[in-house]
Design a protein around this motif. Structure first.
Motif, PDB file in Angstrom:
ATOM      1  N   THR A  68      -0.369  13.295  29.771  1.00 48.28           N
ATOM      2  CA  THR A  68      -0.385  13.202  28.311  1.00 48.28           C
ATOM      3  C   THR A  68      -1.026  11.880  27.923  1.00 48.28           C
ATOM      4  OG1 THR A  68       1.643  14.513  28.152  1.00 48.28           O
ATOM      5  CG2 THR A  68       1.014  13.230  26.216  1.00 48.28           C
ATOM      6  N   ALA A  69      -2.250  11.949  27.396  1.00 52.29           N
ATOM      7  CA  ALA A  69      -3.010  10.741  27.063  1.00 52.29           C
ATOM      8  C   ALA A  69      -2.538  10.123  25.761  1.00 52.29           C
ATOM      9  CB  ALA A  69      -4.495  11.067  26.977  1.00 52.29           C
ATOM     10  N   VAL A  70      -2.177  10.961  24.788  1.00 55.86           N
ATOM     11  CA  VAL A  70      -1.637  10.502  23.502  1.00 55.86           C
ATOM     12  C   VAL A  70      -0.401  11.346  23.222  1.00 55.86           C
ATOM     13  CG1 VAL A  70      -2.056  10.206  21.039  1.00 55.86           C
ATOM     14  CG2 VAL A  70      -3.927   9.840  22.662  1.00 55.86           C
ATOM     15  N   ASP A  71       0.718  10.683  22.970  1.00 55.76           N
ATOM     16  CA  ASP A  71       1.997  11.389  22.931  1.00 55.76           C
ATOM     17  C   ASP A  71       2.725  11.150  21.603  1.00 55.76           C
ATOM     18  OD1 ASP A  71       4.258  12.788  23.556  1.00 55.76           O
ATOM     19  OD2 ASP A  71       4.875  11.530  25.225  1.00 55.76           O
ATOM     20  N   GLY A  72       2.510  12.053  20.644  1.00 56.77           N
ATOM     21  CA  GLY A  72       3.230  11.979  19.380  1.00 56.77           C
ATOM     22  C   GLY A  72       2.862  10.782  18.532  1.00 56.77           C
ATOM     23  N   PHE A  73       1.565  10.459  18.481  1.00 56.58           N
ATOM     24  CA  PHE A  73       1.077   9.264  17.782  1.00 56.58           C
ATOM     25  C   PHE A  73       0.958   9.523  16.289  1.00 56.58           C
ATOM     26  CE2 PHE A  73      -2.006   6.374  16.069  1.00 56.58           C
ATOM     27  CZ  PHE A  73      -1.908   5.219  16.819  1.00 56.58           C
ATOM     28  N   SER A  74       1.460   8.575  15.476  1.00 57.28           N
ATOM     29  CA  SER A  74       1.327   8.659  14.016  1.00 57.28           C
ATOM     30  C   SER A  74       0.869   7.308  13.464  1.00 57.28           C
ATOM     31  CB  SER A  74       2.661   9.043  13.368  1.00 57.28           C
ATOM     32  OG  SER A  74       3.061  10.342  13.760  1.00 57.28           O
ATOM     33  N   MET A  86       0.834  -1.199   0.000  1.00 50.18           N
ATOM     34  CA  MET A  86       0.000   0.000   0.000  1.00 50.18           C
ATOM     35  C   MET A  86       0.870   1.251   0.000  1.00 50.18           C
ATOM     36  SD  MET A  86      -2.996  -1.005   2.718  1.00 50.18           S
ATOM     37  CE  MET A  86      -4.069  -2.390   2.429  1.00 50.18           C
ATOM     38  N   ASN A  87       0.331   2.341  -0.569  1.00 51.08           N
ATOM     39  CA  ASN A  87       1.029   3.620  -0.508  1.00 51.08           C
ATOM     40  C   ASN A  87       0.069   4.686  -0.014  1.00 51.08           C
ATOM     41  OD1 ASN A  87      -0.495   4.690  -2.840  1.00 51.08           O
ATOM     42  ND2 ASN A  87       0.692   3.212  -4.023  1.00 51.08           N
ATOM     43  N   ASN A  88       0.582   5.886   0.180  1.00 48.99           N
ATOM     44  CA  ASN A  88      -0.253   6.945   0.745  1.00 48.99           C
ATOM     45  C   ASN A  88      -1.410   7.342  -0.161  1.00 48.99           C
ATOM     46  OD1 ASN A  88       1.066   7.048   3.128  1.00 48.99           O
ATOM     47  ND2 ASN A  88       2.336   8.823   2.649  1.00 48.99           N
ATOM     48  N   GLY A  89      -1.358   6.944  -1.442  1.00 50.49           N
ATOM     49  CA  GLY A  89      -2.499   7.190  -2.313  1.00 50.49           C
ATOM     50  C   GLY A  89      -3.714   6.400  -1.895  1.00 50.49           C
ATOM     51  N   ASP A  90      -3.498   5.298  -1.128  1.00 49.74           N
ATOM     52  CA  ASP A  90      -4.597   4.485  -0.612  1.00 49.74           C
ATOM     53  C   ASP A  90      -5.078   4.976   0.741  1.00 49.74           C
ATOM     54  OD1 ASP A  90      -2.584   1.810  -1.736  1.00 49.74           O
ATOM     55  OD2 ASP A  90      -4.342   2.585  -2.771  1.00 49.74           O
ATOM     56  N   ALA A  91      -4.439   5.997   1.302  1.00 51.28           N
ATOM     57  CA  ALA A  91      -4.708   6.408   2.679  1.00 51.28           C
ATOM     58  C   ALA A  91      -6.093   7.027   2.814  1.00 51.28           C
ATOM     59  CB  ALA A  91      -3.648   7.387   3.158  1.00 51.28           C
ATOM     60  N   VAL A  92      -6.835   6.574   3.811  1.00 53.30           N
ATOM     61  CA  VAL A  92      -8.093   7.214   4.205  1.00 53.30           C
ATOM     62  C   VAL A  92      -7.843   8.116   5.405  1.00 53.30           C
ATOM     63  CG1 VAL A  92     -10.424   6.830   5.093  1.00 53.30           C
ATOM     64  CG2 VAL A  92      -9.526   5.358   3.272  1.00 53.30           C
ATOM     65  N   VAL A  93      -7.083   7.610   6.377  1.00 50.61           N
ATOM     66  CA  VAL A  93      -6.757   8.387   7.573  1.00 50.61           C
ATOM     67  C   VAL A  93      -5.247   8.495   7.710  1.00 50.61           C
ATOM     68  CG1 VAL A  93      -7.029   8.595  10.074  1.00 50.61           C
ATOM     69  CG2 VAL A  93      -8.825   7.510   8.722  1.00 50.61           C
ATOM     70  N   GLU A  94      -4.763   9.712   7.901  1.00 52.93           N
ATOM     71  CA  GLU A  94      -3.347   9.936   8.214  1.00 52.93           C
ATOM     72  C   GLU A  94      -3.274  10.724   9.519  1.00 52.93           C
ATOM     73  OE1 GLU A  94      -0.767  10.946   4.653  1.00 52.93           O
ATOM     74  OE2 GLU A  94      -2.787  11.316   3.841  1.00 52.93           O
ATOM     75  N   ILE A  95      -2.735  10.094  10.538  1.00 52.10           N
ATOM     76  CA  ILE A  95      -2.567  10.719  11.847  1.00 52.10           C
ATOM     77  C   ILE A  95      -1.099  11.081  11.980  1.00 52.10           C
ATOM     78  CG2 ILE A  95      -2.847  10.426  14.339  1.00 52.10           C
ATOM     79  CD1 ILE A  95      -4.873   8.187  13.660  1.00 52.10           C
ATOM     80  N   ARG A  96      -0.816  12.359  12.188  1.00 46.56           N
ATOM     81  CA  ARG A  96       0.563  12.844  12.169  1.00 46.56           C
ATOM     82  C   ARG A  96       0.915  13.512  13.500  1.00 46.56           C
ATOM     83  NH1 ARG A  96      -0.451  15.952   6.417  1.00 46.56           N
ATOM     84  NH2 ARG A  96      -0.787  14.086   5.103  1.00 46.56           N
ATOM     85  N   ASP A  97       1.727  12.816  14.285  1.00 48.26           N
ATOM     86  CA  ASP A  97       2.304  13.370  15.525  1.00 48.26           C
ATOM     87  C   ASP A  97       1.252  13.980  16.449  1.00 48.26           C
ATOM     88  OD1 ASP A  97       4.961  12.762  14.664  1.00 48.26           O
ATOM     89  OD2 ASP A  97       4.886  14.514  13.359  1.00 48.26           O
ATOM     90  N   ILE A  98       0.153  13.251  16.659  1.00 50.60           N
ATOM     91  CA  ILE A  98      -0.940  13.755  17.488  1.00 50.60           C
ATOM     92  C   ILE A  98      -0.569  13.703  18.970  1.00 50.60           C
ATOM     93  CG2 ILE A  98      -3.213  13.048  18.377  1.00 50.60           C
ATOM     94  CD1 ILE A  98      -3.474  14.774  15.986  1.00 50.60           C
ATOM     95  N   VAL A  99      -0.870  14.808  19.659  1.00 51.25           N
ATOM     96  CA  VAL A  99      -0.665  14.906  21.102  1.00 51.25           C
ATOM     97  C   VAL A  99      -1.973  15.388  21.742  1.00 51.25           C
ATOM     98  CG1 VAL A  99       0.589  16.061  22.964  1.00 51.25           C
ATOM     99  CG2 VAL A  99       1.796  15.423  20.859  1.00 51.25           C
ATOM    100  N   LYS A 100      -2.367  14.712  22.819  1.00 47.40           N
ATOM    101  CA  LYS A 100      -3.533  15.147  23.593  1.00 47.40           C
ATOM    102  C   LYS A 100      -3.187  15.087  25.067  1.00 47.40           C
ATOM    103  CE  LYS A 100      -7.671  16.452  24.641  1.00 47.40           C
ATOM    104  NZ  LYS A 100      -8.076  17.853  24.413  1.00 47.40           N
ATOM    105  N   ARG A 101      -3.352  16.230  25.740  1.00 43.29           N
ATOM    106  CA  ARG A 101      -3.041  16.316  27.169  1.00 43.29           C
ATOM    107  C   ARG A 101      -4.302  16.656  27.969  1.00 43.29           C
ATOM    108  NH1 ARG A 101       0.791  19.654  24.706  1.00 43.29           N
ATOM    109  NH2 ARG A 101       2.881  18.712  24.492  1.00 43.29           N
ATOM    110  N   TYR A 102      -4.328  16.128  29.194  1.00 45.33           N
ATOM    111  CA  TYR A 102      -5.331  16.521  30.188  1.00 45.33           C
ATOM    112  C   TYR A 102      -4.551  17.034  31.386  1.00 45.33           C
ATOM    113  CZ  TYR A 102      -8.633  13.809  27.395  1.00 45.33           C
ATOM    114  OH  TYR A 102      -9.408  13.322  26.379  1.00 45.33           O
TER     115      TYR A 102
END
Length: 367
Positions: A21-27, A1-17
């Motif tokens: 840090t609940a999600v730390d640099g997720f890709s 597969m390549n990125n042309g097939d991508a539906v979701v691209e998660i790039r370095d997501i961070v979520k803090r409360y």
């Protein structure tokens, strides 16, 4: 597969409360038609991540792209996503038909098309007869199927499922796994599935994302995750594993392997994942079903008796129908769990019996 097939691209997501840090640099990239499971213990960040994809939460850093569009400022109702929750979230005062039609009416779909879509969705889940029932008139399994149909009836480009089977009993869960897999394969819909159940993740997924404390531990096909875990957390979270701290007594390169010492038991020959130096401490792990258990002195013709073969005593035997679990003691105080399939009936190993175990190097995991 390549990125042309991508539906979701998660790039370095961070979520803090606050300070957490609940999600730390997720890709992660999810490809078209793929079924990806987010797997991990409670509090690892998997549900938070699903809610970030859905737009129910806003990330502190990073971006989420769906079909090439940055979702940073796109509200949940504009993301074209189907959501299935753990608690079904059906409107209790509405019939099944009204529950399924509600989202379509909000999208200004015509009456005739609503009728057609609802009918098709109920046939897809195998419940065409329940459209006039209310949620309280159905079983938990039926309600979960209806919740799945409600998510699918809007024909979303992405299906998100948040531990949808955790409220069902074991038998219903198994049946619903097959139902979800059948529907996902039939529709070819891109799906992200949150679960803490290892068996669910392994049986349903094209790829599994193992998470812990907001971090990715490993991403891979179910066979890779189980057979080739990248660290001890993955090995111990996916299935069962015996693990021991050992010291390298004879170092070698990755091709030749190495010899490690297990206190009170003896020496183990292992296949080294990398060059290992004498004196280095490592963890050696082995899954219970990958251990050979034989009666004392019993050896098959042509079998090498020396490599990684040890005396042991059976402390307990637990029969569970298709499987028998043995608790063994090696040396003075080292415990070992062994599992064997009961192909011809109950085992003839007994509590207190002196036996031999063999830990073949090819079955040992070294971290």
């Amino acid at each position: 597969m390549n990125n042309g097939d991508a539906v979701v691209e998660i790039r370095d997501i961070v979520k803090r409360y606050g300070r957490v840090t609940a999600v730390d640099g997720f890709s992660l990239t999810v490809h078209r038609g793929e079924f990806v499971s987010l797997l991990g213990p409670s509090g690892c960040g998997k549900t938070t991540l699903l809610r970030l994809i859905a737009g129910l939460l806003r990330a502190d850093n990073g971006t989420i792209v769906i079909d090439g569009q940055d979702m940073s400022d796109v509200p949940p109702n504009k993301r074209d996503i189907g959501l299935v929750f753990q608690n079904y979230a059906l409107f209790p005062h509405m019939t099944v038909y009204e529950n399924l039609a509600f989202g379509l009416r909000m999208r200004k779909v015509g009456k005739s098309e609503i009728r057609e879509r609802v009918t098709n969705a109920l046939e897809l889940i195998g419940l065409p007869e329940v459209e006039e029932r209310t949620p309280q008139q159905m079983s938990g399994g039926q309600q979960q199927r209806v919740a799945l149909a409600r998510a699918l009836v809007i024909e979303p480009r992405l299906l998100l499922l948040d531990e949808p089977l955790s409220n069902l009993d074991a038998k219903l869960r198994e049946g619903m796994r097959f139902e979800i897999l059948r529907i996902q394969r039939q529709l070819g819909i891109t799906s992200v599935y949150v679960t803490h159940d290892q068996e669910e993740a392994l049986t349903l997924s094209d790829r599994v994302v193992v998470m812990n404390e907001g971090h990715v531990m490993q991403i891979g096909a179910p066979t890779d995750i189980y057979e080739r875990p990248e660290n001890l957390f993955v090995a111990s979270f996916i299935g069962k594993v015996n693990s021991y701290r050992c010291k390298v007594v004879q170092g070698a390169d990755a091709e030749d392997g190495a010899t490690v010492g297990l206190d009170g038991v003896g020496r183990l020959h292992v296949r080294a994942p990398r060059a290992m130096a004498q004196g280095e401490e490592v963890t050696v792990a082995v899954r219970p079903e990958r251990i050979r258990l034989t009666h004392k002195g019993q050896q098959e013709p042509g079998e090498q008796a020396s490599e990684n073969r040890f005396d042991a005593v059976i402390d307990a035997v637990m029969y569970s129908g298709s499987m028998t679990v043995y608790l063994l003691k090696l040396g003075s105080d080292t415990e070992l769990t062994v599992e064997e399939k009961n192909s011809t009936g109950p085992s003839d190993f007994e509590v207190g019996e002196n036996v031999e175990v063999q830990l073949l190097a090819e079955n040992l995991l070294v971290f």
